[in-house]
Design an enzyme around this catalytic site. Structure first.
Site, PDB file in Angstrom:
ATOM      1  N   GLY A 226      -9.849 -38.516 -22.192  1.00 33.54           N
ATOM      2  CA  GLY A 226      -9.283 -37.384 -21.445  1.00 33.54           C
ATOM      3  C   GLY A 226      -9.198 -37.580 -19.947  1.00 33.54           C
ATOM      4  O   GLY A 226      -8.843 -36.656 -19.219  1.00 33.54           O
TER       5      GLY A 226
ATOM      6  N   CYS B 205      19.918 -29.693 -24.892  1.00 32.04           N
ATOM      7  CA  CYS B 205      20.529 -28.366 -24.843  1.00 32.04           C
ATOM      8  C   CYS B 205      19.476 -27.278 -24.634  1.00 32.04           C
ATOM      9  O   CYS B 205      19.358 -26.365 -25.463  1.00 32.04           O
ATOM     10  CB  CYS B 205      21.307 -28.143 -26.130  1.00 32.04           C
ATOM     11  SG  CYS B 205      22.434 -29.503 -26.447  1.00 32.04           S
ATOM     12  N   GLU B 206      18.679 -27.411 -23.602  1.00 32.60           N
ATOM     13  CA  GLU B 206      17.660 -26.404 -23.293  1.00 32.60           C
ATOM     14  C   GLU B 206      17.438 -26.336 -21.785  1.00 32.60           C
ATOM     15  O   GLU B 206      17.353 -27.377 -21.129  1.00 32.60           O
ATOM     16  CB  GLU B 206      16.319 -26.775 -23.956  1.00 32.60           C
ATOM     17  CG  GLU B 206      16.435 -26.933 -25.439  1.00 32.60           C
ATOM     18  CD  GLU B 206      15.129 -26.705 -26.171  1.00 32.60           C
ATOM     19  OE1 GLU B 206      14.188 -26.129 -25.591  1.00 32.60           O
ATOM     20  OE2 GLU B 206      15.086 -27.114 -27.345  1.00 32.60           O
TER      21      GLU B 206
ATOM     22  N   GLY C 271      -7.332 -43.031 -23.281  1.00 33.70           N
ATOM     23  CA  GLY C 271      -6.005 -43.438 -23.745  1.00 33.70           C
ATOM     24  C   GLY C 271      -5.061 -43.484 -22.555  1.00 33.70           C
ATOM     25  O   GLY C 271      -4.642 -44.546 -22.100  1.00 33.70           O
TER      26      GLY C 271
ATOM     27  N   TYR D  86       3.611 -28.924 -21.396  1.00 32.99           N
ATOM     28  CA  TYR D  86       2.460 -28.654 -20.514  1.00 32.99           C
ATOM     29  C   TYR D  86       2.866 -28.277 -19.097  1.00 32.99           C
ATOM     30  O   TYR D  86       2.019 -28.254 -18.201  1.00 32.99           O
ATOM     31  CB  TYR D  86       1.540 -29.902 -20.414  1.00 32.99           C
ATOM     32  CG  TYR D  86       1.364 -30.641 -21.711  1.00 32.99           C
ATOM     33  CD1 TYR D  86       0.743 -30.033 -22.802  1.00 32.99           C
ATOM     34  CD2 TYR D  86       1.815 -31.941 -21.861  1.00 32.99           C
ATOM     35  CE1 TYR D  86       0.591 -30.713 -24.000  1.00 32.99           C
ATOM     36  CE2 TYR D  86       1.667 -32.630 -23.052  1.00 32.99           C
ATOM     37  CZ  TYR D  86       1.058 -32.004 -24.127  1.00 32.99           C
ATOM     38  OH  TYR D  86       0.912 -32.685 -25.301  1.00 32.99           O
TER      39      TYR D  86
ATOM     40  N   ARG E  11       6.623 -33.774 -22.194  1.00 31.47           N
ATOM     41  CA  ARG E  11       5.460 -33.231 -21.477  1.00 31.47           C
ATOM     42  C   ARG E  11       5.793 -32.068 -20.537  1.00 31.47           C
ATOM     43  O   ARG E  11       5.022 -31.112 -20.452  1.00 31.47           O
ATOM     44  CB  ARG E  11       4.708 -34.341 -20.732  1.00 31.47           C
ATOM     45  CG  ARG E  11       4.186 -35.445 -21.662  1.00 31.47           C
ATOM     46  CD  ARG E  11       3.184 -36.377 -20.985  1.00 31.47           C
ATOM     47  NE  ARG E  11       1.942 -35.703 -20.713  1.00 31.47           N
ATOM     48  CZ  ARG E  11       1.587 -35.253 -19.548  1.00 31.47           C
ATOM     49  NH1 ARG E  11       2.383 -35.406 -18.505  1.00 31.47           N
ATOM     50  NH2 ARG E  11       0.460 -34.623 -19.393  1.00 31.47           N
TER      51      ARG E  11
END
Ligand code: LLP
Length: 447
Positions: A264, A375-376, A308, A348, A344
């Site tokens: 994390g 399309c957003e 990660g 988030y 992302r």
């Protein structure tokens, strides 16, 4: 009026520095506005591999792996493969002596395909399918981290030899990160609760594992969340987990030797964003564990951590081509990718830096919004970003810090094929994962 507005060339100069905290370490400015990535000109890579394309610097990935192992030589450092799970990346981290955190049969299959040593693999997940469990047993992964009473029963029945397992605990430590990636508090789906009032709590889980002859309980695991920059949260989790280990010893008479504190650790997506203090983390963790172990009279556990993002995130960039520039109430620069190669921002609220690549512009800079082609309206990569005002269709843009959770979370939304992953090392580029084609997409659709 600002000085940069009065003297536009000043703006160019100022902006033509690389913010070294967000760009991969090997990135350099070349002549004529070129950007060199791991020794290779980004515009050449774009011409060769097309856009959008993910680029990853192998040397930097290896350097992050080494930095972790050097900072915590006493610990097992497991790369969380969910950040970027390809054969080559798993080979690099295996060669660097890392262990591997997997969370599905698919990730185990990639690990298996490169011969990643099974005794260095862990399997996680709040809901492992029978296929996940069978893949782990079949390959002989050393530890499986169990996360529900159902799973304890299911694995107990499937395992034909004594399988090492850990239990995932909810330590109730706030990570101070986005709610969607907060995983160590009550009220989210991961881990066994420490609360006696909760049905599926740690007590029931310990008793259930101890009752399964095919399972060997070796330790406890927690992961408080992702993109966490506060080291004190990890100290708090470490102390809490030693208390829990001591409680299990006192209540059940078993001394569990393994402690996994998850991953994390934060990286910088934008200039000035605080990144993780690895040296401080190692020092403070050591002190916290030593202190709490002596208070509890508990032996120092075998520690595992699971970074990660911090291994691959800063080592990657994405290169896009500008499709269109629209001057309305804001200036929108639309690129040939977007939420399918980087979900992302939509998930988030993440925001990115970006820079023009491959040509030098003397034009004054102005604030733009970089948007994708999907399309957003939420398909926004960067806001309030200062780019040369002559930016136009056909220009190339590079976005830093895209090595983690971009390729691995990419989708085919709007039937757009996923971009290739190109590894670069000392100026030499290698296609690691090819671009997904329309034929690939059609081949799954059986009509
Ligand atoms: N260990 C466990 C058990 C995890 O669940 C995770 C991440 C990690 C380690 C590694 O966390 P890292 O060091 O990479 O932050 N898609 C989100 C991140 C979700 C991470 C889920 N688990 C993002 O793009 O920010």
């Amino acid at each position: 009026m600002t000085l940069t507005e009065l003297l536009p060339s000043l703006g160019c100069e100022a902006a033509d520095r690389l913010d070294q905290d967000v760009w991969p370490k090997s990135t350099r400015l070349g002549s004529g506005g070129e950007l060199l990535f791991a020794g290779a000109p980004v515009s050449h890579l774009a011409a060769r591999f097309g856009t959008p394309a993910y680029l990853i610097d192998e040397v930097e990935v290896r350097e992050h792996a080494r930095a972790y192992r050097a900072a915590l030589p006493e610990a097992e450092v497991a790369y969380a493969s969910k950040a970027l799970c390809t054969k080559s990346v798993l080979r690099w981290v295996a060669e660097e002596g890392m262990s591997l955190d997997t969370c599905s049969a698919g990730e185990i299959a990639v690990a298996r395909s490169v011969g990643f040593p099974a005794d260095r693999i862990l399997l996680h997940g709040n809901a492992k399918t029978p296929e996940d469990l069978k893949a782990a047993l079949g390959y002989g992964v050393r530890r499986i981290v169990l996360d529900s009473l159902d799973e304890i029963e299911q694995l107990g029945a499937l395992a034909s030899h004594r399988q090492q397992v850990m239990l995932r605990v909810t330590p109730n430590v706030k990570a101070d990160t986005h709610v969607a990636i907060t995983t160590g508090t009550e009220g989210q789906k991961f881990g066994f609760s420490l609360l006696p009032t909760v049905r599926d709590n740690l007590d029931r889980a310990v008793a259930a594992v101890l009752a399964q002859p095919s399972l060997e309980l070796v330790g406890l695991h927690c992961h408080i969340g992702s993109q966490v920059s506060r080291v004190d949260r990890y100290e708090e989790a470490a102390r809490k987990m030693i208390e829990v280990l001591a409680y299990v010893r006192d209540a059940y008479g078993v001394t569990l030797r393994d402690l996994d504190l998850g991953g994390g650790h934060a990286v910088s997506y934008l200039p000035g964003q605080s990144e993780f203090d690895l040296g401080g983390y190692a020092r403070r963790l050591r002190v916290a564990l030593g202190y709490e172990c002596s208070v509890q009279g508990f032996p120092l556990p075998h520690l595992t951590i699971e970074p990660g993002r911090a291994i691959v995130g800063p080592a990657g960039i994405t290169v896009y081509r500008v499709c269109a520039v629209k001057n309305g109430s804001k200036t929108f620069v639309a690129v040939d990718g977007g939420m399918s190669d980087n979900p992302r921002p939509a998930l988030y609220g993440a925001r990115y830096a970006a820079r023009l690549v491959g040509r030098h512009s003397q034009a004054a800079r102005r604030p733009v919004v970089i948007v994708g082609r999907h399309c957003e309206s939420g398909d926004v990569l960067a806001e309030n970003l200062s780019l040369p005002s002559d930016i136009h269709a056909g220009d190339l843009l590079a976005v830093p810090c895209t090595g983690a959770y971009h390729h691995s979370m990419a989708s085919n939304y709007n039937q757009i094929g996923r971009p290739p992953l190109v590894g670069v090392r000392d100026g030499v580029a290698t296609l690691l994962v090819r671009r997904e084609t329309d034929e690939d997409l059609l081949s799954r659709d059986l009509g």
